[in-house]
Design a protein around this motif. Structure first.
Motif, mmCIF file in Angstrom:
data_model
loop_
_atom_site.group_PDB
_atom_site.id
_atom_site.type_symbol
_atom_site.label_atom_id
_atom_site.label_comp_id
_atom_site.label_asym_id
_atom_site.label_seq_id
_atom_site.Cartn_x
_atom_site.Cartn_y
_atom_site.Cartn_z
ATOM 1 N N GLY A 15 7.340 -37.382 -2.455
ATOM 2 C CA GLY A 15 6.374 -37.841 -3.443
ATOM 3 C C GLY A 15 6.928 -37.928 -4.844
ATOM 4 O O GLY A 15 6.305 -38.541 -5.729
ATOM 5 N N ASP A 16 8.071 -37.320 -5.068
ATOM 6 C CA ASP A 16 8.672 -37.379 -6.402
ATOM 7 C C ASP A 16 9.207 -38.779 -6.684
ATOM 8 O O ASP A 16 9.560 -39.534 -5.770
ATOM 9 N N THR A 17 9.313 -39.095 -7.968
ATOM 10 C CA THR A 17 10.086 -40.249 -8.432
ATOM 11 C C THR A 17 11.255 -39.682 -9.221
ATOM 12 O O THR A 17 11.064 -38.988 -10.222
ATOM 13 N N PHE A 18 12.462 -39.961 -8.767
ATOM 14 C CA PHE A 18 13.636 -39.260 -9.292
ATOM 15 C C PHE A 18 14.705 -40.291 -9.642
ATOM 16 O O PHE A 18 15.072 -41.112 -8.801
ATOM 17 N N GLY A 19 15.215 -40.268 -10.869
ATOM 18 C CA GLY A 19 16.252 -41.213 -11.265
ATOM 19 C C GLY A 19 17.220 -40.622 -12.269
ATOM 20 O O GLY A 19 16.879 -39.706 -13.026
ATOM 21 N N PHE A 20 18.447 -41.146 -12.250
ATOM 22 C CA PHE A 20 19.498 -40.699 -13.161
ATOM 23 C C PHE A 20 19.888 -41.834 -14.102
ATOM 24 O O PHE A 20 19.765 -43.021 -13.763
ATOM 25 N N PHE A 21 20.400 -41.446 -15.263
ATOM 26 C CA PHE A 21 20.991 -42.373 -16.227
ATOM 27 C C PHE A 21 22.444 -41.954 -16.404
ATOM 28 O O PHE A 21 22.724 -40.841 -16.840
ATOM 29 N N GLU A 22 23.374 -42.829 -16.051
ATOM 30 C CA GLU A 22 24.800 -42.492 -16.050
ATOM 31 C C GLU A 22 25.589 -43.630 -16.694
ATOM 32 O O GLU A 22 25.382 -44.798 -16.381
ATOM 33 N N ILE A 23 26.518 -43.278 -17.591
ATOM 34 C CA ILE A 23 27.266 -44.294 -18.324
ATOM 35 C C ILE A 23 28.435 -44.851 -17.519
ATOM 36 O O ILE A 23 28.844 -45.990 -17.724
ATOM 37 N N ASP A 24 28.981 -44.066 -16.577
ATOM 38 C CA ASP A 24 30.194 -44.467 -15.868
ATOM 39 C C ASP A 24 29.864 -44.848 -14.428
ATOM 40 O O ASP A 24 29.472 -43.994 -13.623
ATOM 41 N N PRO A 25 30.027 -46.108 -14.041
ATOM 42 C CA PRO A 25 29.707 -46.509 -12.664
ATOM 43 C C PRO A 25 30.572 -45.815 -11.620
ATOM 44 O O PRO A 25 30.147 -45.642 -10.478
ATOM 45 N N THR A 26 31.785 -45.403 -11.978
ATOM 46 C CA THR A 26 32.644 -44.708 -11.020
ATOM 47 C C THR A 26 32.059 -43.357 -10.632
ATOM 48 O O THR A 26 32.221 -42.910 -9.492
ATOM 49 N N VAL A 27 31.377 -42.698 -11.561
ATOM 50 C CA VAL A 27 30.727 -41.422 -11.255
ATOM 51 C C VAL A 27 29.687 -41.617 -10.158
ATOM 52 O O VAL A 27 29.582 -40.819 -9.219
ATOM 53 N N GLU A 28 28.896 -42.691 -10.251
ATOM 54 C CA GLU A 28 27.911 -42.960 -9.196
ATOM 55 C C GLU A 28 28.597 -43.258 -7.873
ATOM 56 O O GLU A 28 28.165 -42.778 -6.806
ATOM 57 N N ALA A 29 29.673 -44.042 -7.904
ATOM 58 C CA ALA A 29 30.375 -44.386 -6.665
ATOM 59 C C ALA A 29 30.878 -43.133 -5.957
ATOM 60 O O ALA A 29 30.782 -43.020 -4.722
ATOM 61 N N ILE A 30 31.404 -42.177 -6.705
ATOM 62 C CA ILE A 30 31.904 -40.936 -6.105
ATOM 63 C C ILE A 30 30.743 -40.102 -5.579
ATOM 64 O O ILE A 30 30.816 -39.524 -4.481
ATOM 65 N N ALA A 31 29.653 -40.021 -6.351
ATOM 66 C CA ALA A 31 28.503 -39.222 -5.923
ATOM 67 C C ALA A 31 27.862 -39.783 -4.657
ATOM 68 O O ALA A 31 27.270 -39.031 -3.868
ATOM 69 N N ARG A 32 27.968 -41.083 -4.428
ATOM 70 C CA ARG A 32 27.376 -41.697 -3.233
ATOM 71 C C ARG A 32 28.354 -41.766 -2.065
ATOM 72 O O ARG A 32 27.969 -42.135 -0.955
ATOM 73 N N ASP A 33 29.617 -41.445 -2.285
ATOM 74 C CA ASP A 33 30.612 -41.479 -1.226
ATOM 75 C C ASP A 33 30.514 -40.177 -0.427
ATOM 76 O O ASP A 33 30.843 -39.101 -0.926
ATOM 77 N N GLU A 34 30.103 -40.265 0.818
ATOM 78 C CA GLU A 34 29.827 -39.079 1.629
ATOM 79 C C GLU A 34 31.091 -38.302 1.984
ATOM 80 O O GLU A 34 31.007 -37.184 2.494
ATOM 81 N N ARG A 35 32.266 -38.853 1.727
ATOM 82 C CA ARG A 35 33.494 -38.084 1.936
ATOM 83 C C ARG A 35 33.626 -36.971 0.908
ATOM 84 O O ARG A 35 34.359 -35.998 1.129
#
Length: 756
Positions: free
Chosen positions: A582-602
């Motif tokens: 039920g939550d609405t949850f979002g992040f604000f991040e300046i570096d797209p590489t940080v998101e890519a690493i956070a979403r990489d399940e390795r």
């Protein structure tokens, strides 16, 4: 003879140039984000503009009649003043959404400061050349110029920024440009009234490793003469031909190389240090100050002994400069920083001393300065724009150390000596002096580390001992260059390979696999940890459920169902572990590489495992939040300050007003303020009070056992709440903050006031 009037515009122009450089970067900071990339890109642009100014000066004195040159320069200064006055008051109007950030920063800084920087940078070469036309030595003006640049550099963060707002600083620059125009007119009249004299003898070239028979380049040809002959030639009157003989290309190449390496080392040292320092003018104050000081010493009449000492100390400084490659996360900053700056001064002064020793006759003065500025522009462009693309770490730093050794060993005028030639007593004595100096430096470092941590001192002893070999090899410059380069490359090859290392526009990100968990570092700052066993779902590090943020979420759940939560700063996505259905949850991040690493399940799975889909908005948080509707969030988490590159524009009153606008009535703004070098609480608390909210602070302390068992680290948090909600937080252990901290605004933000 002291020539006062030509000195004044040279000094004022150089000081204004550096104040303008820092002011331009400060103006664009809130518009383009607070990352160090804004400053390094600005630096690269300024060195390019300075190169253009030197090229203009060279063309002016070689293509325009002498009588007309001053009028052209006065016209250029007048145009620069008008252009600066026409810069828009709202710098945000210079942002173009469709343009890549780096190019947009270059465009904005160019509009703000380009014409003025162009005009100011041409002052020193032009007045120096006009003064040389009277037969007087012009080289001391270059030392004056760099000394004034150093003064302007230090005045900005320590005097101007604390005392004056940005609008007042812009007025100060405009007034300075007007005064510069008037002083230039007076200086030209003074120079024209000077009676011509026979050219003054140049001081002896600073070549302490050469004998009187060592080759010293002559001023106008590609041939060499002995040092004695060079002194006799310098004492003869210079006929000042209208068309001086062309210089060989090799001379230009050595000038550019001699300027490229120290400028590159300065920029690379800044890139390394900014991982632990502040995203503000202070980020480059110290390396750039050392760099300018080396110019002052190398080109001053009394700098010879210092240059000779630095040339002897190069083998001593090299191990010091290699230290960050090996021990950057081990040695404390108060040890690393002085050593790095001292080593940079030694190497830069030695290189600039060699550069000064092969300077040409005054006929080629503007070309010489043009080559120096070209080397500087190429170096800063390489470090700021090219290296982040081709390297995954700050590899340009050790490469430039190798280049410095090569240039010092092979630049014209160095007595190389054969490898098997008999060793003279003077050479042995120099090595013994260097060995004693290194013993003092290495011994001091060892004792400092011993008092801090005996085990740390023991592990560093082997590294310190390696420097002795380099010092002993100093008897032959080529041996130092070869052995030093082998040592640097060898150290790079034996470095442990992390799970992942990637370099972006915003810094170096490293992911390490320690068996039970993966850790992410930005520079040397821990940005997240996730266990790979059955503890994988629990929030760790600064965000543990037993810490202050856990209490904030407990309070949120007790009074709100299906809340909307926003977080500035993604890290590895640890905060997503708090998400519920039920939550609405979002992040604000300046570096797209940080998101890519956070979403990489390795590497990490917090985002994948979250109870609800997690959105990530890429871009500077302040700009992104401006697009959010009023009352969008029940909780806004500001987690952009744990790294020691502090984005000041996210903690000003204007930013806080934005945060309050997007928070619902009764909502909470949670600030993560853990920092190794800054006490951010007083400044943020004053900012929070300025928008009518109550600041409360709470810290959590974690011992080594907690860090190992639960991945918990010490953290410091501040919440901004309405007065009606403050008592509820006080009951949970949150404490009031004494008044008296500085108020940060977009117009004035003195982060040095919060230095621990």
């Amino acid at each position: 003879m002291i020539v006062i009037l030509p000195l004044l515009p040279v000094a004022l122009g150089a000081a204004l140039l550096f104040v303008l450089e820092l002011l331009a970067g400060r103006l664009v900071l809130p518009v383009f984000g607070g990352g160090p990339a804004v400053w390094t890109t600005s630096l690269a642009l300024f060195t390019t503009v300075v190169l253009a100014g030197y090229a203009y000066a060279h063309l002016l004195v070689t293509r325009v009649a002498p009588a007309r040159q001053p009028a052209v320069q006065v016209g250029v200064l007048a145009v620069a003043l008008v252009a600066f006055l026409l810069v828009p008051a709202e710098i945000a109007t210079l942002r173009i959404e469709s343009m890549p950030p780096a190019l947009n920063v270059i465009l904005a800084v160019g509009v703000i400061a380009g014409p003025a920087a162009f005009a100011l940078s041409s002052t020193t070469p032009l007045l120096s050349r006009w003064l040389a036309g009277t037969g007087r030595s012009p080289w001391w003006l270059y030392a004056v110029s760099n000394a004034a640049s150093l003064l302007g550099l230090l005045l900005y963060p320590f005097v101007l920024e604390p005392l004056l707002g940005l609008s007042a600083q812009r007025t100060l620059i405009a007034a300075g440009l007007l005064v510069q125009l008037g002083l230039t007119v007076l200086a030209v009249r003074t120079i024209r009234a000077m009676p011509p004299v026979e050219p003054e003898p140049e001081p002896d070239p600073v070549l302490p490793l050469a004998t009187d028979e060592a080759p010293v380049p002559t001023a106008g040809s590609g041939r060499s003469m002995s040092a004695k002959a060079a002194r006799r030639a310098a004492a003869r009157p210079d006929p000042q031909p209208e068309s001086p003989p062309a210089l060989p290309r090799s001379r230009w190449a050595w000038w550019i190389a001699g300027a490229f390496v120290p400028a590159g080392l300065m920029a690379a040292t800044t890139t390394f240090l900014q991982q632990d320092l502040v995203s503000a003018p202070l980020i480059w104050v110290w390396p750039l100050a050392v760099y300018l000081l080396s110019f002052v010493v190398a080109f001053s009449r009394r700098g010879g002994p210092v240059v000779r000492g630095c040339l002897r100390a190069v083998p001593v400084a090299l191990p010091v400069l290699i230290a960050p490659i090996i021990v950057q996360s081990v040695w404390p900053l108060w040890v690393i920083l002085p050593l790095e700056l001292a080593g940079l001064f030694v190497l830069a002064t030695a290189l600039h001393g060699r550069l000064a020793a092969i300077r040409p006759a005054p006929d080629h003065l503007t070309g010489y300065y043009l080559a120096i500025s070209a080397g500087g522009a190429l170096a800063t462009g390489f470090v700021a724009l090219v290296a982040p693309v081709i390297f995954n770490d700050v590899w340009e730093y050790p490469l430039l150390l190798c280049a410095a050794l090569v240039v010092l060993a092979w630049i014209p005028g160095v007595r190389l000596g054969r490898f098997l030639a008999p060793v003279r007593w003077e050479e042995v004595r120099g090595v013994l002096i260097s060995l004693a100096l290194y013993g003092i430096v290495a011994g001091g470092v060892y004792l400092a580390l011993l008092g801090l941590d005996p085990q740390l001192a023991g592990t560093s002893a082997g590294f310190l001992a390696s420097g002795i070999v380099l010092v002993l090899l100093a008897i032959r410059p080529r041996l130092v260059a070869i052995a030093g380069s082998i040592l640097i490359v060898g150290i790079l090859l034996i470095q442990p390979v992390p799970f992942l290392k990637v370099r972006t526009f915003f810094g170096v990100i490293t992911v390490d696999d320690i068996g039970a968990a993966n850790l992410e570092y930005h520079g040397t700052t821990l940005h997240g940890l996730q266990f790979s066993d059955d503890r994988f779902a629990q929030p760790t590090t600064y965000y543990a459920e037993t810490g202050p943020l856990g209490g904030v979420f407990t309070d949120l759940r007790s009074r709100t169902s299906a809340p909307r939560i926003g977080a500035v700063g993604l890290g590895v996505g640890t905060v997503a572990a708090y998400a519920r259905d039920g939550d609405t949850f979002g992040f604000f991040e300046i570096d797209p590489t940080v998101e890519a690493i956070a979403r990489d399940e390795r590497y990490f799975t917090y985002l994948r495992n979250a109870a609800v889909p997690i959105g990530v908005v890429i871009g500077d948080a302040r700009i992104s939040l401006q697009r959010e509707a009023d009352a969008s969030f029940d909780l806004l988490i500001l987690d952009a300050f744990s790294s020691d590159s502090v984005p000041v524009h996210l903690m000003t009153r204007e930013a806080a007003e934005l945060y309050r606008r997007v928070i619902r009535p009764g909502g909470v703004i949670a600030w993560h303020l853990s920092s190794r070098y800054y006490d951010l609480v007083p400044g943020v608390a004053t900012t929070v009070r300025s928008i009518g909210l109550v600041p409360l602070v709470k810290s959590s302390w974690a011992d080594a056992g907690a860090a190992e068992q639960a991945g918990i680290v010490t953290s410091l948090w501040l919440v901004s709440v309405a007065e009606a909600d403050a008592e509820r937080f006080r009951a949970d252990g949150w404490q009031d903050i004494p008044e008296g901290g500085p108020l940060f605004t977009d117009d004035r933000a003195d982060l040095l006031a919060l230095l621990r």
